[in-house]
Design a protein around this motif. Structure first.
Motif, short mmCIF file in Angstrom:
data_model
loop_
_atom_site.label_atom_id
_atom_site.label_comp_id
_atom_site.label_asym_id
_atom_site.label_seq_id
_atom_site.Cartn_x
_atom_site.Cartn_y
_atom_site.Cartn_z
N MET A 1 0.83 -1.18 0.00
CA MET A 1 0.00 0.00 0.00
C MET A 1 0.88 1.24 0.00
O MET A 1 1.86 1.34 0.72
N ARG A 2 0.56 2.18 -0.82
CA ARG A 2 1.33 3.39 -0.97
C ARG A 2 1.09 4.32 0.22
O ARG A 2 -0.03 4.55 0.63
N GLY A 3 2.15 4.88 0.76
CA GLY A 3 2.03 5.83 1.87
C GLY A 3 1.54 7.18 1.37
O GLY A 3 1.75 7.54 0.22
N GLU A 4 0.90 7.91 2.24
CA GLU A 4 0.41 9.23 1.89
C GLU A 4 1.32 10.28 2.51
O GLU A 4 1.80 10.12 3.62
N TYR A 5 1.53 11.36 1.77
CA TYR A 5 2.27 12.48 2.30
C TYR A 5 1.37 13.28 3.23
O TYR A 5 0.18 13.45 2.96
N GLN A 6 1.92 13.78 4.32
CA GLN A 6 1.16 14.64 5.22
C GLN A 6 1.55 16.08 4.88
O GLN A 6 2.59 16.57 5.28
N THR A 7 0.71 16.73 4.10
CA THR A 7 0.99 18.10 3.67
C THR A 7 0.35 19.10 4.63
O THR A 7 -0.48 18.75 5.47
N ARG A 8 0.72 20.35 4.49
CA ARG A 8 0.13 21.42 5.30
C ARG A 8 -1.37 21.48 5.09
O ARG A 8 -2.14 21.63 6.03
N GLN A 9 -1.81 21.32 3.83
CA GLN A 9 -3.24 21.37 3.54
C GLN A 9 -3.99 20.24 4.24
O GLN A 9 -5.05 20.45 4.82
N LYS A 10 -3.44 19.04 4.21
CA LYS A 10 -4.09 17.90 4.86
C LYS A 10 -4.13 18.12 6.37
O LYS A 10 -5.13 17.79 7.02
N THR A 11 -3.06 18.65 6.93
CA THR A 11 -3.02 18.92 8.36
C THR A 11 -4.09 19.94 8.73
O THR A 11 -4.80 19.78 9.72
N GLU A 12 -4.22 21.00 7.93
CA GLU A 12 -5.23 22.03 8.18
C GLU A 12 -6.64 21.47 8.05
O GLU A 12 -7.52 21.80 8.85
N MET A 13 -6.87 20.63 7.04
CA MET A 13 -8.20 20.04 6.87
C MET A 13 -8.54 19.11 8.03
O MET A 13 -9.67 19.12 8.53
N ALA A 14 -7.58 18.31 8.48
CA ALA A 14 -7.82 17.40 9.61
C ALA A 14 -8.16 18.21 10.86
O ALA A 14 -9.09 17.86 11.60
N ALA A 33 -15.30 27.42 3.84
CA ALA A 33 -15.27 27.58 5.31
C ALA A 33 -13.84 27.74 5.81
O ALA A 33 -13.58 28.56 6.70
N MET A 34 -12.92 26.99 5.24
CA MET A 34 -11.52 27.11 5.66
C MET A 34 -10.93 28.44 5.22
O MET A 34 -10.16 29.05 5.96
N GLU A 35 -11.29 28.89 4.01
CA GLU A 35 -10.80 30.20 3.56
C GLU A 35 -11.30 31.31 4.47
O GLU A 35 -10.58 32.28 4.72
N ALA A 36 -12.52 31.18 4.99
CA ALA A 36 -13.07 32.17 5.92
C ALA A 36 -12.24 32.25 7.20
O ALA A 36 -12.23 33.28 7.87
N GLU A 37 -11.56 31.17 7.54
CA GLU A 37 -10.68 31.13 8.71
C GLU A 37 -9.23 31.44 8.36
O GLU A 37 -8.36 31.35 9.21
N GLY A 38 -8.98 31.75 7.10
CA GLY A 38 -7.63 32.12 6.68
C GLY A 38 -6.76 30.99 6.18
O GLY A 38 -5.57 31.19 5.93
N ALA A 39 -7.31 29.81 6.00
CA ALA A 39 -6.54 28.66 5.51
C ALA A 39 -6.88 28.40 4.05
O ALA A 39 -8.05 28.30 3.69
#
Length: 75
Positions: A1-14, A33-39
């Motif tokens: 199974m291929r590993g997933e990268y943990q990006t800044r965007q994924k961290t912010e979404m989580a 909704a995330m853009e409204a919070e500055g992400a």
């Protein structure tokens, strides 16, 4: 199974989804909704991340009355 990268965007979404657990979002609603919070998160990234959460069993996918796909994080 291929590993997933943990990006800044994924961290912010989580983080965002954890803070809004049990609420339903379409990928477009999540991005707004995330853009409204500055992400900033790309729509394609949001869609893929939500789908990956469904595959792992930490989110559910629903189709609303208008046919719009919505996701609910419950992890």
């Amino acid at each position: 199974m291929r590993g997933e990268y943990q990006t800044r965007q994924k961290t912010e979404m989580a983080r965002f989804l954890s803070e809004h657990a049990m609420q339903c979002f379409s990928p477009e609603e999540l991005v707004r909704a995330m853009e409204a919070e500055g992400a900033r998160v790309g729509l394609t990234t949001a869609y893929r991340f939500l789908e990956s959460l469904c595959a792992r069993g930490t989110a559910r996918r629903y189709q609303d009355a208008r046919g719009l796909l919505r996701y609910q994080f419950h992890g």
